[in-house]
Design a protein around this motif. Structure first.
Motif, PDB file in Angstrom:
ATOM      1  N   TYR A   1      -1.255   5.184  12.589  1.00 14.40           N
ATOM      2  CA  TYR A   1      -0.814   6.552  12.490  1.00 14.40           C
ATOM      3  C   TYR A   1      -0.259   7.189  13.829  1.00 14.40           C
ATOM      4  O   TYR A   1      -0.662   7.226  14.789  1.00 14.40           O
TER       5      TYR A   1
ATOM      6  N   LYS B   1      -0.577  16.511  11.771  1.00  9.88           N
ATOM      7  CA  LYS B   1      -0.070  15.745  10.790  1.00  9.88           C
ATOM      8  C   LYS B   1      -0.077  14.279  11.007  1.00  9.88           C
ATOM      9  O   LYS B   1       0.260  13.952  12.177  1.00  9.88           O
TER      10      LYS B   1
ATOM     11  N   GLU C   1       0.828  -1.205  -0.049  1.00 11.98           N
ATOM     12  CA  GLU C   1       0.097  -0.262   0.157  1.00 11.98           C
ATOM     13  C   GLU C   1       0.698   1.124  -0.131  1.00 11.98           C
ATOM     14  O   GLU C   1       2.007   1.298   0.674  1.00 11.98           O
ATOM     15  N   ASP C   2       0.597   2.170  -0.702  1.00 10.42           N
ATOM     16  CA  ASP C   2       1.165   3.468  -0.962  1.00 10.42           C
ATOM     17  C   ASP C   2       0.540   4.535   0.331  1.00 10.42           C
ATOM     18  O   ASP C   2      -0.517   4.967   0.039  1.00 10.42           O
ATOM     19  N   GLN C   3       1.202   4.556   1.442  1.00 11.36           N
ATOM     20  CA  GLN C   3       0.324   5.297   2.294  1.00 11.36           C
ATOM     21  C   GLN C   3       1.114   7.016   2.290  1.00 11.36           C
ATOM     22  O   GLN C   3       2.521   6.968   2.176  1.00 11.36           O
ATOM     23  N   LYS C   4       0.469   7.947   2.519  1.00  8.09           N
ATOM     24  CA  LYS C   4       1.074   9.180   2.398  1.00  8.09           C
ATOM     25  C   LYS C   4       0.539   9.959   3.779  1.00  8.09           C
ATOM     26  O   LYS C   4      -0.508   9.596   4.418  1.00  8.09           O
ATOM     27  N   ILE C   5       1.445  10.876   3.922  1.00  8.49           N
ATOM     28  CA  ILE C   5       1.271  11.576   5.339  1.00  8.49           C
ATOM     29  C   ILE C   5       0.009  12.457   4.862  1.00  8.49           C
ATOM     30  O   ILE C   5       0.093  13.240   3.598  1.00  8.49           O
ATOM     31  N   PHE C   6      -0.745  13.072   5.751  1.00 10.40           N
ATOM     32  CA  PHE C   6      -2.022  13.834   5.481  1.00 10.40           C
ATOM     33  C   PHE C   6      -2.251  14.824   6.484  1.00 10.40           C
ATOM     34  O   PHE C   6      -1.829  14.512   7.767  1.00 10.40           O
TER      35      PHE C   6
ATOM     36  N   THR D   1       4.101   1.757   8.763  1.00  5.32           N
ATOM     37  CA  THR D   1       3.743   0.615   8.162  1.00  5.32           C
ATOM     38  C   THR D   1       4.869  -0.647   8.538  1.00  5.32           C
ATOM     39  O   THR D   1       5.846  -0.421   9.156  1.00  5.32           O
TER      40      THR D   1
ATOM     41  N   VAL E   1       0.934  10.446  10.156  1.00  4.85           N
ATOM     42  CA  VAL E   1       2.239   9.867   9.441  1.00  4.85           C
ATOM     43  C   VAL E   1       1.944   8.504   9.744  1.00  4.85           C
ATOM     44  O   VAL E   1       1.671   7.877  10.786  1.00  4.85           O
TER      45      VAL E   1
END
Length: 164
Positions: free
Chosen positions: A31, A17, A2-7, A22, A19
């Protein structure tokens, strides 16, 4: 994988934020939240008021600050004001906005100006209360004294704003 992004997410009224953490295979475990202190909230304003008072009080009561206001040329007082704003801007940038300036430039400018202007207001009130701001007789002297005492007051306001 999975491509997890910071949001960014609002939690309890404050920006955080998010983060992703994984495992080795890329599976999301949880997170980690980190508060983003990019918005100027009423709590921050109170911290700025208290912080500026911390150093404004002792400096306000010193005769040296009063005499310096009488003797220092207006250009030097203006430079002192510019130095204050520069120090506040740099400190706020490196502590709050260095990695989050995109999309928060207005909040950055607002925090810098609010810190300085609130410090000036606190000092003006204190000097007026102890009758060291001769507004009627010499308003320029009153302003010079306020700017001189606001230098340390704004520095302590900036430091206290970091405390969360």
């Amino acid at each position: 994988m999975e491509d997890q992004k910071i949001f960014t997410k609002r939690i309890g009224g404050y920006l955080h934020k998010m983060v992703p953490i994984t495992d080795a295979s890329g599976k999301l475990l949880h997170y980690v939240t980190k508060p983003l202190m990019v918005e100027l909230k009423p709590r921050d304003i109170m911290q700025i008021i208290i912080g500026s008072t911390i150093l404004a009080l002792p400096v306000t009561y010193t005769e040296e600050a009063w005499k310096l206001g009488e003797e220092l040329p207006l250009l030097n007082v203006g430079l002192l004001s510019l130095i204050s704003l520069t120090f506040i801007a740099l400190f706020v940038y490196f502590n709050f906005y260095r990695f989050n300036i995109k999309g928060h430039l207005f909040n950055y400018i607002k925090r810098v100006l609010a810190t300085y202007l609130i410090s000036i207001l606190v000092v003006a009130v204190l000097l007026t209360i102890i009758q060291r701001c001769p507004w009627q007789e010499d308003s320029l002297l009153a302003i010079k004294r306020i700017v001189i005492v606001s230098f340390p007051a704004s520095m302590s306001a900036t430091i206290s704003d970091v405390i969360k």
